[in-house]
Motif scaffolding. Structure first.
Motif, PDB file in Angstrom:
ATOM      1  N   GLY A 190       0.815  -1.340  -0.049  1.00 53.08           N
ATOM      2  CA  GLY A 190      -0.046  -0.062   0.111  1.00 53.08           C
ATOM      3  C   GLY A 190       0.921   1.317   0.089  1.00 53.08           C
ATOM      4  N   ARG A 191       0.573   2.168  -0.738  1.00 45.17           N
ATOM      5  CA  ARG A 191       1.034   3.412  -0.794  1.00 45.17           C
ATOM      6  C   ARG A 191       1.646   4.120   0.564  1.00 45.17           C
ATOM      7  N   ASP A 192       0.464   3.894   1.462  1.00 43.84           N
ATOM      8  CA  ASP A 192       0.436   4.677   3.031  1.00 43.84           C
ATOM      9  C   ASP A 192       1.585   3.780   3.687  1.00 43.84           C
ATOM     10  N   GLY A 193       1.581   2.311   3.357  1.00 41.77           N
ATOM     11  CA  GLY A 193       2.560   1.606   4.344  1.00 41.77           C
ATOM     12  C   GLY A 193       4.024   1.723   3.950  1.00 41.77           C
ATOM     13  N   VAL A 194       4.227   2.321   2.444  1.00 41.81           N
ATOM     14  CA  VAL A 194       5.619   2.504   1.899  1.00 41.81           C
ATOM     15  C   VAL A 194       5.969   3.790   2.600  1.00 41.81           C
ATOM     16  N   VAL A 195       5.137   4.995   2.502  1.00 42.97           N
ATOM     17  CA  VAL A 195       5.450   6.208   2.814  1.00 42.97           C
ATOM     18  C   VAL A 195       5.650   6.143   4.424  1.00 42.97           C
ATOM     19  N   THR A 196       4.905   5.313   5.221  1.00 44.43           N
ATOM     20  CA  THR A 196       5.067   5.277   6.753  1.00 44.43           C
ATOM     21  C   THR A 196       6.569   4.720   6.948  1.00 44.43           C
ATOM     22  N   TYR A 197       6.812   3.641   6.115  1.00 45.79           N
ATOM     23  CA  TYR A 197       8.122   2.930   6.351  1.00 45.79           C
ATOM     24  C   TYR A 197       9.394   4.193   6.246  1.00 45.79           C
ATOM     25  N   PHE A 198       9.238   4.782   5.087  1.00 43.07           N
ATOM     26  CA  PHE A 198      10.302   5.693   5.046  1.00 43.07           C
ATOM     27  C   PHE A 198      10.215   7.025   5.887  1.00 43.07           C
ATOM     28  N   THR A 199       9.047   7.402   6.103  1.00 44.92           N
ATOM     29  CA  THR A 199       9.084   8.848   6.860  1.00 44.92           C
ATOM     30  C   THR A 199       9.037   8.507   8.462  1.00 44.92           C
ATOM     31  N   LYS A 200       8.422   7.354   8.741  1.00 38.65           N
ATOM     32  CA  LYS A 200       8.218   7.125  10.284  1.00 38.65           C
ATOM     33  C   LYS A 200       9.119   6.288  10.804  1.00 38.65           C
ATOM     34  N   VAL A 201       9.359   4.825   9.915  1.00 38.93           N
ATOM     35  CA  VAL A 201      10.191   4.117  10.451  1.00 38.93           C
ATOM     36  C   VAL A 201      12.072   4.571  10.358  1.00 38.93           C
ATOM     37  N   LEU A 202      12.184   4.815   8.956  1.00 41.16           N
ATOM     38  CA  LEU A 202      13.609   5.205   8.641  1.00 41.16           C
ATOM     39  C   LEU A 202      13.769   6.628   9.071  1.00 41.16           C
ATOM     40  N   LYS A 203      12.625   7.608   9.150  1.00 40.25           N
ATOM     41  CA  LYS A 203      12.785   8.916   9.439  1.00 40.25           C
ATOM     42  C   LYS A 203      13.518   9.719   8.529  1.00 40.25           C
ATOM     43  N   VAL A 204      13.211   9.535   7.144  1.00 38.84           N
ATOM     44  CA  VAL A 204      13.758  10.200   6.106  1.00 38.84           C
ATOM     45  C   VAL A 204      13.365  11.481   6.199  1.00 38.84           C
ATOM     46  N   GLN A 205      14.105  12.609   5.960  1.00 36.13           N
ATOM     47  CA  GLN A 205      13.747  13.878   5.828  1.00 36.13           C
ATOM     48  C   GLN A 205      13.752  14.544   4.506  1.00 36.13           C
ATOM     49  N   PRO A 206      12.820  15.234   3.847  1.00 37.25           N
ATOM     50  CA  PRO A 206      13.028  15.760   2.536  1.00 37.25           C
ATOM     51  C   PRO A 206      14.040  16.648   2.366  1.00 37.25           C
ATOM     52  N   LYS A 207      14.756  16.678   1.308  1.00 35.69           N
ATOM     53  CA  LYS A 207      15.916  17.672   0.853  1.00 35.69           C
ATOM     54  C   LYS A 207      15.744  17.988  -0.562  1.00 35.69           C
ATOM     55  N   PRO A 208      16.364  18.890  -0.884  1.00 33.11           N
ATOM     56  CA  PRO A 208      16.224  19.415  -2.194  1.00 33.11           C
ATOM     57  C   PRO A 208      16.208  18.572  -3.332  1.00 33.11           C
ATOM     58  N   ILE A 209      15.195  18.358  -4.272  1.00 29.39           N
ATOM     59  CA  ILE A 209      15.169  17.392  -5.451  1.00 29.39           C
ATOM     60  C   ILE A 209      16.453  17.889  -6.541  1.00 29.39           C
ATOM     61  N   PRO A 210      17.336  17.040  -6.650  1.00 30.48           N
ATOM     62  CA  PRO A 210      18.416  17.442  -7.528  1.00 30.48           C
ATOM     63  C   PRO A 210      17.908  17.377  -9.003  1.00 30.48           C
ATOM     64  N   GLU A 211      18.618  17.948  -9.820  1.00 32.80           N
ATOM     65  CA  GLU A 211      18.448  17.972 -11.333  1.00 32.80           C
ATOM     66  C   GLU A 211      18.617  16.647 -11.755  1.00 32.80           C
ATOM     67  N   LYS A 212      19.757  16.023 -11.331  1.00 34.06           N
ATOM     68  CA  LYS A 212      19.668  14.528 -12.034  1.00 34.06           C
ATOM     69  C   LYS A 212      19.957  13.551 -10.860  1.00 34.06           C
ATOM     70  N   THR A 213      19.823  12.361 -10.983  1.00 36.18           N
ATOM     71  CA  THR A 213      19.980  11.346 -10.006  1.00 36.18           C
ATOM     72  C   THR A 213      21.248  11.049  -9.534  1.00 36.18           C
ATOM     73  N   SER A 214      21.752  10.910  -8.349  1.00 34.77           N
ATOM     74  CA  SER A 214      23.129  10.444  -8.024  1.00 34.77           C
ATOM     75  C   SER A 214      23.203   8.992  -7.785  1.00 34.77           C
ATOM     76  N   SER A 215      22.119   8.217  -8.173  1.00 33.26           N
ATOM     77  CA  SER A 215      22.099   6.690  -7.906  1.00 33.26           C
ATOM     78  C   SER A 215      23.038   6.370  -8.824  1.00 33.26           C
ATOM     79  N   PRO A 216      23.990   5.235  -8.631  1.00 29.79           N
ATOM     80  CA  PRO A 216      24.807   4.740  -9.525  1.00 29.79           C
ATOM     81  C   PRO A 216      24.488   3.309 -10.205  1.00 29.79           C
ATOM     82  N   VAL A 217      23.334   3.956 -11.211  1.00 30.49           N
ATOM     83  CA  VAL A 217      22.679   2.963 -11.963  1.00 30.49           C
ATOM     84  C   VAL A 217      23.619   2.374 -12.929  1.00 30.49           C
ATOM     85  N   VAL A 218      23.316   1.191 -13.335  1.00 26.32           N
ATOM     86  CA  VAL A 218      24.298   0.292 -14.336  1.00 26.32           C
ATOM     87  C   VAL A 218      23.507   0.267 -15.756  1.00 26.32           C
ATOM     88  N   PHE A 219      22.259  -0.176 -15.435  1.00 22.19           N
ATOM     89  CA  PHE A 219      21.350  -0.526 -16.409  1.00 22.19           C
ATOM     90  C   PHE A 219      19.856  -0.164 -15.987  1.00 22.19           C
TER      91      PHE A 219
END
Length: 171
Positions: free
Chosen positions: A90-119
């Motif tokens: 459920g969308r609410d379950g995932v949002v709760t996991y990141f915001t309440k369990v992991l306590k992720v705080q929003p930061k500015p959205i970058p122009e480009k991803t920094s993820s090390p994507v391979v493919f």
């Protein structure tokens, strides 16, 4: 390896002088390396695949990297089926996991991803992203090694409706 098998391999190696004994040792893996142009991987000439890849890109950049879970309704269906053993479906379950369990705080959205994507691979309603993951070597904590992390999303009506990844249960 059984002693008999070792003896057979050693016997073959000694019988073939052109075959160096070093061939019997294990060699290091090839390092997993980030693609040179990550953004290009999230495009496709097929309009449907392109749209799904673009939403995937925004999930990675806006939600996972920048922590803007207030935007989750733009990218995830309400029923979002989650196969990661740490987050509820459920969308609410995932949002709760990141915001309440992991306590992720929003930061500015970058122009480009920094993820090390391979493919990025897209077929039908699925998009799979492979990324570099680096871990400590369990045999030598001073060393690290790379491997590939996988995330796959299934899309319904332009939003991610289901997700799979390589996650293990958190301790």
């Amino acid at each position: 390896m059984t002693r008999l098998f070792k003896n057979i391999v050693l016997g073959v190696a000694l019988a073939l002088p052109a075959w160096p004994l070093t061939s019997l040792t294990a060699h290091a893996q090839e390092a997993v390396v980030k693609a040179a142009d990550v953004e290009a991987l999230f495009t496709s000439p097929d309009p449907k695949l392109h749209a799904n890849k673009q939403v995937t890109y925004k999930i990675i950049r806006d939600l996972l990297e920048a922590g803007h879970w207030d935007k989750a309704d733009q990218y995830l269906t309400e029923r979002y089926i989650q196969h990661n053993p740490n987050a509820a479906s459920g969308r609410d379950g995932v949002v709760t996991y990141f915001t309440k369990v992991l306590k992720v705080q929003p930061k500015p959205i970058p122009e480009k991803t920094s993820s090390p994507v391979v493919f990025v691979s897209a077929e039908g309603d699925l998009v799979t992203v492979g990324s570099v993951r680096q871990y400590k070597d369990p045999k030598d904590p001073l060393k690290t090694y790379t491997t590939t992390w996988y995330d796959t999303w299934r899309f319904v009506d332009g939003k991610a409706d289901e997700h799979w990844d390589s996650a293990l249960k958190a301790q």
